[in-house]
Design an enzyme around this catalytic site. Structure first.
Site, mmCIF file in Angstrom:
data_model
loop_
_atom_site.group_PDB
_atom_site.id
_atom_site.type_symbol
_atom_site.label_atom_id
_atom_site.label_comp_id
_atom_site.label_asym_id
_atom_site.label_seq_id
_atom_site.Cartn_x
_atom_site.Cartn_y
_atom_site.Cartn_z
ATOM 1 N N CYS A 2 0.843 -1.203 0.000
ATOM 2 C CA CYS A 2 0.000 0.000 0.000
ATOM 3 C C CYS A 2 0.880 1.256 0.000
ATOM 4 C CB CYS A 2 -0.951 0.092 1.181
ATOM 5 S SG CYS A 2 -2.151 -1.231 1.247
ATOM 6 N N ARG A 27 6.119 -0.548 -4.312
ATOM 7 C CA ARG A 27 5.712 -1.168 -3.045
ATOM 8 C C ARG A 27 4.788 -2.363 -3.261
ATOM 9 N NH1 ARG A 27 6.475 2.301 1.403
ATOM 10 N NH2 ARG A 27 4.667 1.534 2.514
ATOM 11 N N TRP A 77 -2.743 -2.845 -1.659
ATOM 12 C CA TRP A 77 -2.337 -4.251 -1.720
ATOM 13 C C TRP A 77 -3.326 -4.981 -0.825
ATOM 14 C CZ3 TRP A 77 -0.424 -8.161 1.512
ATOM 15 C CH2 TRP A 77 0.263 -9.199 0.858
ATOM 16 N N ASN A 103 -2.898 2.639 5.152
ATOM 17 C CA ASN A 103 -1.977 1.487 5.058
ATOM 18 C C ASN A 103 -2.043 0.758 6.380
ATOM 19 O OD1 ASN A 103 -1.018 2.615 2.758
ATOM 20 N ND2 ASN A 103 1.014 3.112 3.561
ATOM 21 N N GLY A 104 -1.956 -0.553 6.345
ATOM 22 C CA GLY A 104 -1.902 -1.299 7.605
ATOM 23 C C GLY A 104 -3.130 -2.163 7.787
ATOM 24 N N GLU A 487 18.857 -17.814 -2.140
ATOM 25 C CA GLU A 487 18.575 -16.483 -2.691
ATOM 26 C C GLU A 487 18.410 -16.540 -4.220
ATOM 27 O OE1 GLU A 487 17.511 -13.825 -1.695
ATOM 28 O OE2 GLU A 487 18.083 -12.316 -3.145
ATOM 29 N N LYS A 491 15.001 -15.464 -6.136
ATOM 30 C CA LYS A 491 14.943 -14.462 -7.211
ATOM 31 C C LYS A 491 14.173 -15.020 -8.397
ATOM 32 C CE LYS A 491 15.604 -11.523 -5.616
ATOM 33 N NZ LYS A 491 15.961 -11.340 -4.255
ATOM 34 N N GLU A 494 10.386 -15.432 -7.616
ATOM 35 C CA GLU A 494 9.694 -14.148 -7.435
ATOM 36 C C GLU A 494 9.299 -13.492 -8.744
ATOM 37 O OE1 GLU A 494 12.837 -12.161 -5.043
ATOM 38 O OE2 GLU A 494 11.126 -11.188 -4.123
ATOM 39 N N HIS A 510 18.306 -37.096 0.216
ATOM 40 C CA HIS A 510 17.385 -37.439 1.314
ATOM 41 C C HIS A 510 15.939 -37.123 0.945
ATOM 42 C CE1 HIS A 510 20.721 -38.415 3.887
ATOM 43 N NE2 HIS A 510 21.291 -37.284 3.522
ATOM 44 N N LYS A 609 6.996 -4.411 -1.837
ATOM 45 C CA LYS A 609 8.389 -4.092 -1.510
ATOM 46 C C LYS A 609 8.588 -3.970 -0.005
ATOM 47 C CE LYS A 609 12.581 -2.925 -2.688
ATOM 48 N NZ LYS A 609 13.424 -4.085 -3.059
#
Ligand code: F6R
Length: 614
Positions: A2, A27, A77, A103-104, A487, A491, A494, A510, A609
């Site tokens: 947001c 964001r 969002w 926001n929140g 990582e 990437k 995402e 395993h 973000k």
């Protein structure tokens, strides 16, 4: 996650709101909206999906809408309720006079909603935010003062919020407030701004003030007044923002992500500047305020972080244990906060966060602080909530990162961990001088080695093209590069939505090996050192199951050409420094695969973000 923008001044508000929202797009969002006051009437314009949809709507009535010199805007969002025009902000009360962006998450919104409905309010959306609009309207009806209405309304709200409100009858005023969600005020000449982050206002002003929790700001074109929750006036603490508007330009690159990957050599140089002056001198980290004797006595370190920052923390664990001999636990903040954590004044707790606003990490460090631990924050945002709560603050100086997928901030975090580990090892005398000099030397030459990879990216592009048709990937590594495997896989998933998983190579047999066949490429991070031969055997095991193999390696052994279907060669480097180099081709590989697949690289679906809700 947001984004809020508010403007009051002398220019068409809608231009500044849309520009500001564009600069907050990074964001992450799924709908957008603005509220303006045209000729004494509050009007809303909203659209689902990309901001361009809202811009198109505004364009059709631009002459009319641009008459307003006051407005609030929002990118949403979705948390409560699907992404839709009805759920998009701004929200209004029943008479339509109060408009609010938020926001929140309002935790007690169900109770509030029931109470408001019992008092005659009719709700149109599924959001928690709409309760605030009705609540503020009811308080305004009692007080006839918008600031006071917001102040007493927020006393009934539980949860996290940054909000901005306008009222049709108070044409010259925006009121905004926050609790556990960021909000910044921008000061102009005859105009003022409020936003959830600096990029929304940096092109108009560099004079800003960060609001603290529970403070309420009242903006008019010519004045900014801040009070606390008890109505005490708060002096303005105006600071000069360090950001340059140019940070928000792609500088000729197709995407911010590509630009930010290319910034990494300079980022490494920035992080080292002033701290690593000469390989014979001790690292200087004046930011670490932990007493040296206490540092020598530390019994353990806990690092809390999320996502990419968590992977930087894993590299940090390895280096600190190797050089300082202090046990380090790394834990996802979201796990740390819901169990009994053993921490005390002999534990150093490190929070790692690009944004400094990640809700889970903020909660984790607050919990640790209460138990007496020294809190050290590694962040790219020295202006963030986490930075303000830190006992020691290590700013990573990566500049603003616009692409949702973190790249340069990861690099800066990893380099900061090298500096921190060497700094502690020098105080504790826990590593040999020769070892530390070798690492310092490698850090200094690292930017050139990254540049060499960037100069040969056509090989990575070819590999990306060859493998872009695969639906699944496995990344394997061991030791210090286990974090690199995680990582690299993160990437890829995402930004391309390919199912990529990082495994410790020894774990392959395993379980995960059951998945291997010709449709499942296995990428090995094969850097010379302790575990090189081991990873090579793990790659052989994968080959025996018909998996296609890719290697990222600093070995020039030509025998590798027989085993691997594709090899991405990187310059030679000491094993302990290798995560900082091996990640670069993986970032590029993810980027080019996503680009070949035509994905929205900078703003991947469903991601934000700055994750300001738990
Ligand atoms: C991945 C990514 C996220 C963040 C995570 C934590 O590219 O950016 O996984 O790393 O949301 O965010 P920060 O670092 O801001 O606490």
């Amino acid at each position: 996650m947001c984004g809020i923008v508010g403007y009051i001044g002398n220019k068409p508000a809608v231009d500044i709101l849309l520009e500001g929202l564009t600069n907050l797009e990074y964001r992450g969002y799924d709908s957008a909206g603005v509220a303006v006051n045209v000729e004494g009437k509050v009007e809303l314009y909203k659209a689902e999906g990309k901001l361009q949809n809202l811009k198109n709507i505004v364009q059709e009535k631009y002459e009319h809408i641009s008459k307003s010199v006051i407005g609030i805007g929002h990118i949403r969002w979705a948390t409560h309720g699907v992404p839709s025009v009805t759920n998009a902000h701004p929200h209004t009360c029943n008479c339509g006079k109060v408009a609010i962006v938020h926001n929140g998450i309002i935790e007690n919104y169900k109770e509030l909603r029931a109470k408001l409905e019992a008092n005659g309010c009719t709700f149109r959306s599924q959001t928690d935010t709409e309760t605030i609009a009705h609540l503020v309207a009811s308080k305004y009806a009692q007080t006839k003062d918008l600031t006071e209405a917001v102040r007493i309304a927020t006393k009934e709200i539980e949860g996290a919020y940054a909000i901005a409100v306008i009222h049709q009858d108070v044409k010259n005023t925006i009121v905004a407030t926050r609790r556990n969600a960021p909000l910044v005020i921008g000061f102009g000449e005859g105009e003022n701004f409020v936003a959830s982050d600096v990029p929304a206002l940096i092109q108009y002003t560099k004079k800003a003030m960060y609001l603290d929790d529970n403070q309420i700001v009242t903006l008019t074109p010519d004045s900014v007044k801040v009070i606390d929750e008890n109505n005490n006036s708060i002096p303005l603490k105006i600071e000069n923002l360090p950001w340059e508007p140019v940070a928000l330009s792609k500088m000729g690159y197709k995407h911010f992500m590509l630009k930010e990957i290319h910034e990494q050599p300079d980022i490494v140089r920035n992080v080292l500047t002033g701290k690593l002056k000469n390989i014979d001198e001790n690292i200087s980290l004046s930011e670490v305020t932990l007493d040296k004797d206490k540092l020598k006595d530390l019994k353990r370190i806990q690092i809390v972080a999320c996502g990419t920052s968590l992977h930087a923390a894993l590299v940090g664990k390895y280096i600190i244990e190797e050089l300082c001999g202090i046990p380090v636990d790394v834990e996802a903040s979201s796990e740390y906060i819901y169990r009994t954590t053993i921490t005390d004044e002999n534990t150093l707790v490190i929070g790692v966060s690009q944004s400094g606003e990640t809700a889970d990490t903020i909660t984790a460090i607050r919990q640790a602080k209460k138990k007496g631990s020294h809190i050290l924050i590694v962040t790219n945002r020295p202006d963030s909530t986490m930075a303000r709560e830190a006992d020691s603050l290590v700013p990573v100086n990566a500049g603003i990162e616009v692409s949702v997928a973190a790249t340069k901030s990861y690099m800066a975090q990893v380099i900061s961990f090298y500096l921190l580990a060497i700094y502690m090892a020098e105080i504790k005398n826990s590593a040999s001088k020769e070892e530390l000099i070798k690492i310092k030397h490698e850090l200094i030459v690292l930017p050139q080695k990254i540049e060499q990879i960037l100069n040969h990216k056509s090989d990575i592009q070819k590999c990306a093209k060859a493998f872009s048709g695969h639906k699944d990937f496995i990344f394997i590594a061991r030791g210090i590069n286990y974090a690199t495997a995680l990582e690299g896989a993160l990437k890829l998933k995402e930004i391309s939505y390919i199912n990529a998983t990082g495994y410790s190579a020894g774990e392959l047999k395993h379980g995960p090996i059951a998945m291997l066949d010709e449709s499942m490429p296995v990428l090995s991070i094969l850097m010379k050192g302790k575990v090189y031969e081991k990873i090579l055997s793990n790659a052989e095991e994968a080959k025996a199951r018909n998996a296609k193999l890719i290697a990222v390696t600093n070995s020039d052994d030509i025998k590798l050409d027989e085993l691997f279907d594709s090899i991405i060669r990187v310059p030679d480097i000491e094993e302990i420094l290798s995560p900082a180099l091996a990640i670069v081709p993986l970032q590029l590989l993810a980027y080019y695969i996503a680009e070949f697949l035509g994905k929205d690289v900078d703003q991947p679906r469903n991601l934000a973000k700055s994750v300001t809700v738990e």
